[in-house]
Design a protein around this motif. Structure first.
Motif, short mmCIF file in Angstrom:
data_model
loop_
_atom_site.label_atom_id
_atom_site.label_comp_id
_atom_site.label_asym_id
_atom_site.label_seq_id
_atom_site.Cartn_x
_atom_site.Cartn_y
_atom_site.Cartn_z
N GLY A 55 -51.88 140.91 21.03
CA GLY A 55 -53.09 140.82 20.22
C GLY A 55 -53.74 142.14 19.91
O GLY A 55 -54.48 142.27 18.94
N VAL A 85 -48.27 136.32 23.13
CA VAL A 85 -49.57 135.98 22.58
C VAL A 85 -49.75 136.82 21.33
O VAL A 85 -49.69 138.05 21.37
CB VAL A 85 -50.71 136.26 23.57
CG1 VAL A 85 -52.06 136.02 22.92
CG2 VAL A 85 -50.55 135.41 24.83
N ASP A 87 -51.85 136.49 17.29
CA ASP A 87 -52.61 135.69 16.33
C ASP A 87 -52.89 136.47 15.05
O ASP A 87 -53.64 136.02 14.20
CB ASP A 87 -53.90 135.18 16.95
CG ASP A 87 -54.87 136.29 17.31
OD1 ASP A 87 -54.49 137.47 17.21
OD2 ASP A 87 -56.00 135.98 17.69
N SER A 88 -52.27 137.65 14.91
CA SER A 88 -52.53 138.46 13.72
C SER A 88 -51.29 138.58 12.86
O SER A 88 -50.16 138.53 13.34
CB SER A 88 -53.01 139.86 14.12
OG SER A 88 -51.92 140.59 14.66
N LEU A 92 -47.31 138.60 13.71
CA LEU A 92 -46.60 137.38 13.37
C LEU A 92 -45.65 137.55 12.18
O LEU A 92 -44.55 136.99 12.19
CB LEU A 92 -47.60 136.25 13.10
CG LEU A 92 -48.40 135.80 14.32
CD1 LEU A 92 -49.49 134.82 13.90
CD2 LEU A 92 -47.48 135.17 15.36
N ARG A 107 -48.07 131.83 21.65
CA ARG A 107 -49.38 131.18 21.77
C ARG A 107 -50.43 132.07 21.13
O ARG A 107 -50.22 133.26 20.94
CB ARG A 107 -49.72 130.94 23.24
CG ARG A 107 -48.67 130.14 24.00
CD ARG A 107 -48.47 128.75 23.40
NE ARG A 107 -47.35 128.04 23.96
CZ ARG A 107 -47.47 126.93 24.68
NH1 ARG A 107 -48.65 126.41 24.92
NH2 ARG A 107 -46.39 126.34 25.14
N ASP A 108 -51.59 131.48 20.82
CA ASP A 108 -52.63 132.27 20.12
C ASP A 108 -53.63 132.93 21.06
O ASP A 108 -54.39 133.79 20.62
CB ASP A 108 -53.33 131.44 19.05
CG ASP A 108 -54.01 130.22 19.60
OD1 ASP A 108 -53.86 129.91 20.79
OD2 ASP A 108 -54.73 129.56 18.83
N THR A 109 -53.64 132.55 22.33
CA THR A 109 -54.54 133.20 23.30
C THR A 109 -53.82 133.35 24.65
O THR A 109 -52.87 132.61 24.94
CB THR A 109 -55.83 132.40 23.55
OG1 THR A 109 -55.49 131.18 24.23
CG2 THR A 109 -56.59 132.11 22.26
#
Length: 117
Positions: A55, A85, A87-88, A92, A107-109
């Motif tokens: 992240g 992890v 989410d950006s 990704l 996963r996102d977190t």
């Protein structure tokens, strides 16, 4: 939020027996050796699993993608559960373009990654 200076960091913390490796900054051919060292310690250190938190990355180069693929293989051979992890789009998109996303549990977190182990 810290100012983006392009500096790379790789730090590991233990959370309930799981190694959580936080990578931040630019993951490219100059920083891959530091990331590899940190991830090798985490995967080979006897933790109940490894979560790689991407992240904090501001750039993910092909050298970083290759390193992640190698770490995944090392974890698989060692029987160590591995989660990424991310989410950006910075992280990704390269994973999707190369098809590497299919080989990882993403996963996102950090919390959802830990809960999945």
């Amino acid at each position: 939020m810290p100012e983006n200076t392009g500096a790379f960091t790789a730090e590991t913390e233990l959370v309930d027996g799981v190694a959580v490796v936080h990578l931040a900054g630019e993951l490219d051919m100059q920083t891959v050796p530091a990331a590899t060292l940190e991830l090798d310690r985490a995967v080979g250190g006897g933790a109940g699993g490894v979560v790689v938190n991407l992240g904090g990355l501001t750039f993910l180069a092909s050298a970083g993608l290759a390193m992640l693929a190698a770490v995944a293989e090392q974890a698989r051979q060692g029987g160590v559960a591995l989660r990424l992890v991310a989410d950006s789009r910075v992280v990704l998109r390269p994973l999707e373009i190369t098809g590497l996303d299919a080989g990882f549990d993403i996963r996102d977190t950090v919390q959802t990654a830990l809960a999945s182990l």
